[in-house]
Design a protein around this motif. Structure first.
Motif, PDB file in Angstrom:
ATOM      1  N   VAL A  59       8.666   3.834   6.850  1.00  0.00           N
ATOM      2  CA  VAL A  59       8.718   5.290   6.753  1.00  0.00           C
ATOM      3  C   VAL A  59       9.871   5.670   5.845  1.00  0.00           C
ATOM      4  CG1 VAL A  59       8.968   7.447   8.028  1.00  0.00           C
ATOM      5  CG2 VAL A  59       7.721   5.531   9.052  1.00  0.00           C
ATOM      6  N   SER A  60       9.548   6.233   4.692  1.00  0.00           N
ATOM      7  CA  SER A  60      10.538   6.608   3.684  1.00  0.00           C
ATOM      8  C   SER A  60      10.312   8.052   3.284  1.00  0.00           C
ATOM      9  CB  SER A  60      10.425   5.673   2.471  1.00  0.00           C
ATOM     10  OG  SER A  60      11.328   6.027   1.460  1.00  0.00           O
ATOM     11  N   VAL A  61      10.604   8.953   4.214  1.00  0.00           N
ATOM     12  CA  VAL A  61      10.405  10.386   3.967  1.00  0.00           C
ATOM     13  C   VAL A  61      11.696  11.125   4.293  1.00  0.00           C
ATOM     14  CG1 VAL A  61       7.937  10.253   4.488  1.00  0.00           C
ATOM     15  CG2 VAL A  61       9.550  10.809   6.319  1.00  0.00           C
ATOM     16  N   PRO A  62      11.920  12.286   3.690  1.00  0.00           N
ATOM     17  CA  PRO A  62      13.096  13.086   4.050  1.00  0.00           C
ATOM     18  C   PRO A  62      13.048  13.463   5.527  1.00  0.00           C
ATOM     19  CG  PRO A  62      12.072  13.902   2.033  1.00  0.00           C
ATOM     20  CD  PRO A  62      11.128  12.915   2.622  1.00  0.00           C
ATOM     21  N   TYR A  63      14.215  13.636   6.119  1.00  0.00           N
ATOM     22  CA  TYR A  63      14.249  13.951   7.542  1.00  0.00           C
ATOM     23  C   TYR A  63      13.487  15.240   7.858  1.00  0.00           C
ATOM     24  CZ  TYR A  63      15.810  15.005  12.223  1.00  0.00           C
ATOM     25  OH  TYR A  63      15.819  15.317  13.574  1.00  0.00           O
ATOM     26  N   ALA A  64      13.478  16.182   6.943  1.00  0.00           N
ATOM     27  CA  ALA A  64      12.792  17.450   7.180  1.00  0.00           C
ATOM     28  C   ALA A  64      11.307  17.258   7.480  1.00  0.00           C
ATOM     29  CB  ALA A  64      12.967  18.378   5.979  1.00  0.00           C
ATOM     30  N   GLY A  65      10.704  16.193   6.928  1.00  0.00           N
ATOM     31  CA  GLY A  65       9.290  15.931   7.170  1.00  0.00           C
ATOM     32  C   GLY A  65       9.032  14.761   8.096  1.00  0.00           C
ATOM     33  N   HIS A  66      10.086  14.212   8.665  1.00  0.00           N
ATOM     34  CA  HIS A  66      10.007  12.992   9.469  1.00  0.00           C
ATOM     35  C   HIS A  66       9.125  13.175  10.710  1.00  0.00           C
ATOM     36  CE1 HIS A  66      11.862  10.114  12.481  1.00  0.00           C
ATOM     37  NE2 HIS A  66      11.673   9.291  11.466  1.00  0.00           N
ATOM     38  N   PHE A 105       0.858  -1.175   0.000  1.00  0.00           N
ATOM     39  CA  PHE A 105       0.000   0.000   0.000  1.00  0.00           C
ATOM     40  C   PHE A 105       0.899   1.231   0.000  1.00  0.00           C
ATOM     41  CE2 PHE A 105      -2.006  -3.550   2.043  1.00  0.00           C
ATOM     42  CZ  PHE A 105      -3.262  -3.608   1.434  1.00  0.00           C
ATOM     43  N   ILE A 106       0.847   1.987  -1.089  1.00  0.00           N
ATOM     44  CA  ILE A 106       1.709   3.143  -1.260  1.00  0.00           C
ATOM     45  C   ILE A 106       1.019   4.384  -0.699  1.00  0.00           C
ATOM     46  CG2 ILE A 106       2.950   4.585  -2.912  1.00  0.00           C
ATOM     47  CD1 ILE A 106       3.952   1.685  -2.698  1.00  0.00           C
ATOM     48  N   GLY A 107       1.723   5.101   0.163  1.00  0.00           N
ATOM     49  CA  GLY A 107       1.174   6.326   0.732  1.00  0.00           C
ATOM     50  C   GLY A 107       1.957   7.540   0.290  1.00  0.00           C
ATOM     51  N   SER A 108       1.281   8.682   0.266  1.00  0.00           N
ATOM     52  CA  SER A 108       1.914   9.945  -0.083  1.00  0.00           C
ATOM     53  C   SER A 108       1.053  11.085   0.450  1.00  0.00           C
ATOM     54  CB  SER A 108       2.058  10.078  -1.606  1.00  0.00           C
ATOM     55  OG  SER A 108       2.518  11.365  -1.963  1.00  0.00           O
ATOM     56  N   ARG A 109       1.656  12.257   0.605  1.00  0.00           N
ATOM     57  CA  ARG A 109       0.854  13.441   0.931  1.00  0.00           C
ATOM     58  C   ARG A 109      -0.096  13.760  -0.216  1.00  0.00           C
ATOM     59  NH1 ARG A 109       5.302  17.822   2.277  1.00  0.00           N
ATOM     60  NH2 ARG A 109       6.206  16.777   0.441  1.00  0.00           N
ATOM     61  N   ALA A 132       6.966  15.584  11.566  1.00  0.00           N
ATOM     62  CA  ALA A 132       5.584  15.966  11.280  1.00  0.00           C
ATOM     63  C   ALA A 132       4.774  14.775  10.777  1.00  0.00           C
ATOM     64  CB  ALA A 132       5.563  17.093  10.248  1.00  0.00           C
ATOM     65  N   THR A 133       5.384  13.957   9.937  1.00  0.00           N
ATOM     66  CA  THR A 133       4.688  12.782   9.407  1.00  0.00           C
ATOM     67  C   THR A 133       4.320  11.814  10.519  1.00  0.00           C
ATOM     68  OG1 THR A 133       5.828  12.956   7.268  1.00  0.00           O
ATOM     69  CG2 THR A 133       4.874  10.815   7.835  1.00  0.00           C
ATOM     70  N   LEU A 134       5.267  11.549  11.416  1.00  0.00           N
ATOM     71  CA  LEU A 134       5.004  10.603  12.498  1.00  0.00           C
ATOM     72  C   LEU A 134       3.990  11.146  13.501  1.00  0.00           C
ATOM     73  CD1 LEU A 134       8.576   9.175  13.094  1.00  0.00           C
ATOM     74  CD2 LEU A 134       6.617   8.003  12.082  1.00  0.00           C
ATOM     75  N   ARG A 135       4.043  12.438  13.774  1.00  0.00           N
ATOM     76  CA  ARG A 135       3.046  13.006  14.686  1.00  0.00           C
ATOM     77  C   ARG A 135       1.650  12.908  14.086  1.00  0.00           C
ATOM     78  NH1 ARG A 135       7.443  16.408  16.193  1.00  0.00           N
ATOM     79  NH2 ARG A 135       7.149  17.738  14.355  1.00  0.00           N
ATOM     80  N   GLU A 136       1.559  13.116  12.780  1.00  0.00           N
ATOM     81  CA  GLU A 136       0.269  13.025  12.106  1.00  0.00           C
ATOM     82  C   GLU A 136      -0.286  11.599  12.125  1.00  0.00           C
ATOM     83  OE1 GLU A 136      -1.493  13.439   7.540  1.00  0.00           O
ATOM     84  OE2 GLU A 136       0.490  14.226   8.024  1.00  0.00           O
ATOM     85  N   LEU A 137       0.610  10.613  12.024  1.00  0.00           N
ATOM     86  CA  LEU A 137       0.166   9.219  11.890  1.00  0.00           C
ATOM     87  C   LEU A 137       0.260   8.425  13.189  1.00  0.00           C
ATOM     88  CD1 LEU A 137       1.911   8.351   8.495  1.00  0.00           C
ATOM     89  CD2 LEU A 137      -0.452   9.090   8.862  1.00  0.00           C
ATOM     90  N   ALA A 138       0.650   9.065  14.278  1.00  0.00           N
ATOM     91  CA  ALA A 138       0.920   8.339  15.525  1.00  0.00           C
ATOM     92  C   ALA A 138      -0.244   7.450  15.949  1.00  0.00           C
ATOM     93  CB  ALA A 138       1.268   9.331  16.638  1.00  0.00           C
ATOM     94  N   GLY A 139      -1.453   7.957  15.883  1.00  0.00           N
ATOM     95  CA  GLY A 139      -2.600   7.159  16.291  1.00  0.00           C
ATOM     96  C   GLY A 139      -2.825   5.953  15.403  1.00  0.00           C
ATOM     97  N   VAL A 140      -2.666   6.140  14.102  1.00  0.00           N
ATOM     98  CA  VAL A 140      -2.873   5.047  13.144  1.00  0.00           C
ATOM     99  C   VAL A 140      -1.801   3.977  13.286  1.00  0.00           C
ATOM    100  CG1 VAL A 140      -3.165   4.488  10.699  1.00  0.00           C
ATOM    101  CG2 VAL A 140      -3.888   6.716  11.554  1.00  0.00           C
ATOM    102  N   ALA A 194      19.328  10.129  16.707  1.00  0.00           N
ATOM    103  CA  ALA A 194      19.049   9.330  15.502  1.00  0.00           C
ATOM    104  C   ALA A 194      17.583   9.506  15.149  1.00  0.00           C
ATOM    105  CB  ALA A 194      19.364   7.852  15.722  1.00  0.00           C
ATOM    106  N   ALA A 195      17.274   9.477  13.863  1.00  0.00           N
ATOM    107  CA  ALA A 195      15.883   9.613  13.434  1.00  0.00           C
ATOM    108  C   ALA A 195      15.015   8.505  14.022  1.00  0.00           C
ATOM    109  CB  ALA A 195      15.804   9.592  11.909  1.00  0.00           C
ATOM    110  N   ALA A 196      15.550   7.290  14.071  1.00  0.00           N
ATOM    111  CA  ALA A 196      14.775   6.162  14.593  1.00  0.00           C
ATOM    112  C   ALA A 196      14.483   6.325  16.083  1.00  0.00           C
ATOM    113  CB  ALA A 196      15.509   4.858  14.342  1.00  0.00           C
ATOM    114  N   LEU A 197      15.436   6.864  16.827  1.00  0.00           N
ATOM    115  CA  LEU A 197      15.206   7.128  18.250  1.00  0.00           C
ATOM    116  C   LEU A 197      14.148   8.212  18.425  1.00  0.00           C
ATOM    117  CD1 LEU A 197      18.874   7.005  19.585  1.00  0.00           C
ATOM    118  CD2 LEU A 197      17.053   5.361  20.077  1.00  0.00           C
ATOM    119  N   GLU A 198      14.188   9.210  17.574  1.00  0.00           N
ATOM    120  CA  GLU A 198      13.153  10.241  17.621  1.00  0.00           C
ATOM    121  C   GLU A 198      11.790   9.657  17.284  1.00  0.00           C
ATOM    122  OE1 GLU A 198      15.845  14.195  16.591  1.00  0.00           O
ATOM    123  OE2 GLU A 198      14.726  13.220  14.961  1.00  0.00           O
ATOM    124  N   ALA A 199      11.759   8.737  16.315  1.00  0.00           N
ATOM    125  CA  ALA A 199      10.495   8.086  15.950  1.00  0.00           C
ATOM    126  C   ALA A 199       9.922   7.309  17.122  1.00  0.00           C
ATOM    127  CB  ALA A 199      10.713   7.163  14.755  1.00  0.00           C
TER     128      ALA A 199
END
Length: 216
Positions: A69-76, A28-32, A78-86, A114-119
């Motif tokens: 999760v395959s997004v640039p770090y600049a959007g990392h 399942f491919i996701g995108s903004r 925000a993307t995870l905060r938006e999808l945290a519940g899902v 690290a990005a993964a630790l932040e995630a």
């Protein structure tokens, strides 16, 4: 397995989705941009011979048992905060590298090391983050029939989740190696700028890493 690729219209996400689809997984491919995800999914369906579906990032995350999760770090963040519940209850494979353009061949540690630790900090114990697949070039992944001469390091605080992801790495035709706890994501992510430097210096389409002396 049902795998959502968040940011799946980029080169890395597309290549991983193609290989997993050909291995028999449901993708399942996701995108903004949902329309762009649908177009990418249609292309991957033709290339893989297996139906791949596309939609918004939130829609894709809802479909998958596992989310990559395959997004640039600049959007990392925000993307995870938006999808945290899902993403609650899911395994989250984070391939993000905290690059700081234009100095992409230099190591840059983010505030959370690290990005993964932040995630994992953003998602809490609602999801199991696995850091992996930082060192496989998109140019190699794009050819689903190509043999990739590269090992894949993966780390997580959840051993069961890590074992599941190592199996998925094997389905890509790669050797996955257990690199320990998620704290080691600092080393995994930091190696990517070094590989970018090697690619530029030696004009390689995608340098990888190979570990010797292991029985696996």
């Amino acid at each position: 397995m049902r795998i959502a690729v968040i940011g799946g219209t980029g080169k890395e996400g597309r290549g991983l989705a193609l290989r997993w689809a050909k291995a028999g997984h449901d993708l399942f491919i996701g995108s903004r941009d949902a329309a762009r995800a649908e177009a990418t999914a249609a292309e991957l369906t033709g290339l893989s011979g297996r139906e791949v579906r596309g939609g918004s990032n939130a829609w894709a995350a809802e479909q998958g048992e596992i989310a990559l999760v395959s997004v640039p770090y600049a959007g990392h963040g925000a993307t995870l905060r938006e999808l945290a519940g899902v993403l609650a209850g899911r395994i989250v494979i984070d391939i993000t590298v905290p690059l700081a353009p234009p100095r992409v061949s230099e190591v840059t540690l983010p505030p959370g090391h690290a990005a993964a630790l932040e995630a994992q900090a953003l998602l809490g114990d609602r999801a199991s983050v696995v850091a992996a697949l930082h060192h496989v070039g998109a140019a190699h992944l794009a050819d689903a029939e190509a043999v990739i001469d590269c090992d894949v390091l993966a780390c997580s605080n959840d051993q069961a989740a890590l074992d599941t992801v190592l199996g998925l790495i094997g389905d890509l035709g790669l050797r996955g190696l257990d690199a320990g706890k998620l704290a080691n994501a600092v080393a995994l992510e930091s190696l990517t700028p070094v590989l970018i430097r090697l690619n530029k210096k030696y004009k390689s389409p995608g340098a990888g890493v190979r570990f010797t002396g292991l029985e696996k």
